[in-house]
Design an enzyme around this catalytic site. Sequence first.
Site, PDB file in Angstrom:
ATOM      1  N   LYS A  92       0.808  -1.230   0.000  1.00  0.00           N
ATOM      2  CA  LYS A  92       0.000   0.000   0.000  1.00  0.00           C
ATOM      3  C   LYS A  92       0.838   1.275   0.000  1.00  0.00           C
ATOM      4  CE  LYS A  92      -0.790   0.323   4.974  1.00  0.00           C
ATOM      5  NZ  LYS A  92      -1.473  -0.407   6.046  1.00  0.00           N
ATOM      6  N   ARG A 149      -8.496  -1.092  16.888  1.00  0.00           N
ATOM      7  CA  ARG A 149      -8.920  -0.786  15.534  1.00  0.00           C
ATOM      8  C   ARG A 149      -9.838  -1.931  15.129  1.00  0.00           C
ATOM      9  NH1 ARG A 149      -4.865   0.522  10.564  1.00  0.00           N
ATOM     10  NH2 ARG A 149      -5.092  -1.716  10.184  1.00  0.00           N
TER      11      ARG A 149
END
Length: 353
Positions: A35, A128
Site C-alpha cells: 500500500k 482498531r
Amino acid sequence: MYPLLRFNKQQILENTQKIVAGAAGHNISITGITKCSGGNYEIAETILEGGAAALGDSRIQNLKTLQDLDCDKWLIRMPMLTEIEETVRFATLSLNSELKTVAALNEAAERQHKNHDILLMVDLGDLREGYFFEEEFVKDLREILKLKHITVRGIGSNLSCTGAIVPTVETYEKFFDFQQLMKRDFDLDCQITSGGASSTYFMLKDDTIPSCINNLRIGEMILLGTDTSNNLKYDTLHQDNFILDVEIIEIKEKPSMPIGKIGCDAYGNRPVFVDKGIRRRAICALGKQDTTMEDLTPLDKHIEMIASSSDHLILDITDCDQNYHVGDIVSFRCNYASALHASTSEYIRKAAF
Ligand SMILES: *Cc1c(COP(=O)(O)O)cnc(C)c1O
C-alpha cells in the site's frame, strides 16, 4: 516531467530477502504489503522475487493493478459492502470482522464460481479492527463455517495503529486464546496466524516472538527499512528506497522575515519565522497536495526547508556548496508518510530503477 518519485528496486529486493530469511528461521511467512507504494507493479514483483509468500494491500484498486501477478493477494482492510464483487475477483483472501460482509463475500464467490479465503481479525487491545469479545467471535464463526464458498484460513491481529499498542508477549496471549478456542469449540486448526505488521518484527530479533504466530504482514520495513511505531531503523536494511525529485521554478534573494502584519496561512496556521537577514531562496514545484512536506529530507544536507503551501515548497539554499539554478532538480528522501502520499498522488510520476 517532475515531480518524480524514484523507487530503488534492488534495495527493496535486498530488504525483502533479509526480512524473509529472518522470519523463515522462526517458521514465519511474510506477506508483503504494497500500500505504501500505491500498488506499484514493479515493486510488487520485486517483493515476490524477494521471497514474500503473498502480497497484500488495503485498496482493492491496487490489487486490481496487480491482477496479472500469479500469487496470493490479500485485501488487508475489511472489504466494503460496495466492493464485494471486486474483492472476490481480485483478492484471494481478505481480512474480516463482520458476518454480514463475509456472507456477502460468500454470495459473490458463488456467483463467480470461486472460493474466497478469509482471516478473522481479533482485537488484542489496539482497538482498531477485529473481534474483541470471544462470545461474539464464536457466534459469528458458527455461521461463517456454514458458508460453502468461504474458507476460514485462520486469524489475524493488528497493533501499533489506533491505540499505538506495542506488541509484547502478554499482548499475544489473547491471540493464542482465540486459536485454542477455535480448536476446542470447532476442531478448527488455523493454517495462518497473522500476528501483525512491521511493528512486531523486532520480536524475531529479540527471540521473543510467540510461537502462535506464523505470518507477518510487512510493508514499512520492506519498503523503507524502518519501524516507525517502535522508532527503529534497521541498520541491515536500506532506508533510502523512495527518492522524490522536484524542479526549481524560482531562485531569489529575499529577507527571511515576511514584511507586514502576520495572520494565518491558507491552512489556518500562524507561521513563525527567524530573522536571518537576506537569504537565497528556491521555490520548488511541489506542494502539500502532493505529499507531507515535514516527512521529506533533502539529500543535500545544506538545504533548509522553510515553508510550503498547496503547490510550492520554499527552500533556503544560501549555505549550499552546489550552485542551484532555475530548472535544476532537488532530491528528497521519503519516510513512510511522505512515500505513502507521494505514491498515490496523480501529479507525481513514478519510476522504478
Ligand atoms: C498497513 C498494514 C500492514 C502493514 O503495516 P507496516 O507497518 O507497513 O508493515 C499490515 N496489516 C494491516 C491490516 C495494515 O493496514
